[in-house]
Design a protein around this motif. Structure first.
Motif, short mmCIF file in Angstrom:
data_model
loop_
_atom_site.label_atom_id
_atom_site.label_comp_id
_atom_site.label_asym_id
_atom_site.label_seq_id
_atom_site.Cartn_x
_atom_site.Cartn_y
_atom_site.Cartn_z
N UNK A 1 0.86 -1.18 0.00
CA UNK A 1 0.00 0.00 0.00
C UNK A 1 0.90 1.23 0.00
N UNK A 2 0.71 2.07 -1.01
CA UNK A 2 1.52 3.27 -1.18
C UNK A 2 0.64 4.49 -0.95
N UNK A 3 1.02 5.30 0.02
CA UNK A 3 0.32 6.56 0.29
C UNK A 3 1.18 7.67 -0.31
N UNK A 4 0.54 8.59 -1.02
CA UNK A 4 1.28 9.67 -1.68
C UNK A 4 0.83 11.03 -1.17
N UNK A 5 1.71 12.02 -1.38
CA UNK A 5 1.40 13.39 -1.00
C UNK A 5 0.74 14.12 -2.17
N UNK A 6 0.60 15.43 -2.06
CA UNK A 6 -0.06 16.25 -3.09
C UNK A 6 0.65 16.20 -4.44
N UNK A 7 1.95 15.84 -4.45
CA UNK A 7 2.73 15.79 -5.70
C UNK A 7 2.98 14.35 -6.15
N UNK A 8 2.20 13.41 -5.59
CA UNK A 8 2.31 11.99 -5.94
C UNK A 8 3.67 11.41 -5.60
N UNK A 9 4.25 11.87 -4.51
CA UNK A 9 5.49 11.30 -4.01
C UNK A 9 5.14 10.47 -2.77
#
Length: 115
Positions: free
Chosen positions: A105-113
């Protein structure tokens, strides 16, 4: 007996591109593909948090570190740039495998990082 489980997920990514005239698929930053355990050409289900659309397509690779989440072809009609989406793959497992398996499971920030 086989059961179907979530294999990997990119959670709440922002759509960065929507190109109706590209030959279908979803372009995903290579780093996110690797982090989620996706494969190029693998089928993914996409759930648009902003409009409720649910659809399937296949993965193509975008440059690593770019933050690209690009919907192409018919998929481009399902979201607008800026929409948040969940991108999921599934796999079939037998009972023993299913009990041991842990999805990525990958959680990303506002810039998809990745966070």
């Amino acid at each position: 007996m086989q059961v179907t489980l979530m294999k990997g997920k990119i959670h709440r990514a922002r759509v960065t591109e929507a190109d109706l005239h590209y030959e279908g698929s979803i372009s995903i930053d290579r780093n996110l593909i690797e982090a989620a355990g996706f494969l190029v050409n693998e089928r993914v289900d996409i759930y648009n948090i902003d409009n409720g659309a649910r659809f399937s397509t296949y993965v193509i690779e975008a440059p690593g570190g770019s933050g690209t989440i690009g919907l192409n072809g018919a998929a481009a009609r399902q979201a607008m740039v800026g929409d948040k989406v969940i991108i999921v793959t599934y796999a079939n497992f037998d009972g023993d495998e299913a009990r041991r398996f842990q999805p990525r499971i990958v959680i990303v920030d506002e810039k998809n990082q990745t966070i």
